[in-house]
Each structure stands twice: as structure tokens, then as C-alpha cells.
Design a protein around this motif. Structure first.
Motif: not given
Length: 184
Positions: A64-79, A169-179
Motif C-alpha cells: 500500500s505504501g509503495l502504491e502511494s509512493l508510485r502515485t505521488r511520484l507520478i504526480t510530481e513527475e507530471s508537474v 523492514d530495513q529500507r525506506t524511500l523518500e516520499m516527497n520533494s520539497p519545493g
């Protein structure tokens, strides 16, 4: 020792009762489609099932977290792609406006277009995600990241915090890119 008929009957009734109980238990297993009907049937298997269910829930949360991240990154990429196109158009207008062949009225028209493109770029910086959060505001997702004052100066009101999301369990990814890092 003498075996009496009543002991014989008593033992036969106990055996039949036990067999009847075993048949009822087998029918319950068949009816439920499960090997374990009650946790007390096999404690080790029950514990294993609970660990597997817990692991499955954890994996579903990561998914679920990966799907949220994917959606977020697609939105950022489009913008960002849209922003790149706007900046290229502004650059094109600046180069064309710098030539001596452009008249003052033509430059005023280009200035109006550049102002409109600037407003579009600011709107892109203030894009919201599906949850209504500003995607370039850092951790201040409820604050409009880019605001213009009365003099026309645009300032960044978000922060530089990058949210992280666990993908294992051991890996995190950045969820956002600050403006402030994206649009500087």
C-alpha cells in the motif's frame, strides 16, 4: 480378576462415544475446509498461521505504501514536466524579446504572456495530491507552499523536510520533494 458384563458394556460405550467425538471433529474440519478448527487442535500450527498472517499484513502495508509512493511520484513527475515546458517557453520568449527587431507593443504582449506563464508555474508549485495535500510543501502539507505578496514577490512557505516511507523492514524511500529544492 473377574470381568463383568457391565464393565464390558461400559468400555464399549466409552469407545463408541470417543469414536462419535472423532467423527464429529472430522466433520467439523470437512465442513469448515480447514485442518485446524480450534487453536487447541495444534498449538504449533496455530502459532505458525498467526506469524504468517502477521507477515502477510505487513507485506500488504508495504505494498500500500509503495502504491502511494508510485502515485505521488507520478504526480510530481507530471508537474515537473509541465514546469519544464513552461520554463522553455519563457526562455524562448526572453530570447525573442531580446532581439532588436521586436517593437515595444510586441514586447508588452510577450510580457503579458510571461506573466501568465509565471502564474501557471506558481500554480504548478501549489499542486495538491488526491488527498488534498500540497505535494511540494515538505512536511507542511496543509500550507500553500508558494505565496505571492502585494508587491508580486513569490516566497516559499513550506519546509525542507522529506517524508520517508518504509518499503521493507530495513529500507525506506523518500516520499516527497520539497519545493525549495525543486523550484530553486
Amino acid at each position: 480378576m473377574k470381568v463383568s458384563t457391565s464393565q464390558f458394556f461400559k468400555q464399549a460405550v466409552e469407545i463408541i462415544s470417543q469414536q462419535h467425538s472423532d467423527v464429529a471433529e472430522q466433520q467439523a474440519r470437512l465442513g469448515s475446509g480447514k485442518q485446524l478448527v480450534r487453536p487447541s487442535d495444534d498449538a504449533q500450527k496455530t502459532a505458525l498461521i498467526q506469524r504468517l498472517k502477521s507477515g502477510l499484513t505487513t507485506q500488504q502495508n508495504y505494498q500500500s505504501g509503495l502504491e502511494s509512493l508510485r502515485t505521488r511520484l507520478i504526480t510530481e513527475e507530471s508537474v515537473l514536466a509541465s514546469g519544464q515546458n513552461l520554463l522553455l517557453r519563457i526562455k524562448e520568449l526572453a530570447v525573442r524579446g531580446a532581439t532588436e527587431s521586436m517593437s515595444t507593443p510586441d514586447r508588452k504582449i510577450m510580457a503579458v504572456e510571461v506573466e501568465a506563464l509565471r502564474s501557471e508555474l506558481m500554480a504548478l508549485g501549489n499542486t495538491r495530491d488526491a488527498n488534498g495535500n500540497y505535494i511540494f510543501a515538505g512536511s507542511m502539507v496543509g500550507t500553500i507552499p508558494y505565496q505571492e505578496d502585494a508587491s508580486g514577490k513569490v516566497s516559499y512557505k513550506g519546509d525542507s523536510t522529506q517524508s520517508r516511507i518504509y518499503v521493507s523492514d530495513q529500507r525506506t524511500l523518500e516520499m516527497n520533494s520539497p519545493g525549495d529544492t525543486v523550484f530553486k
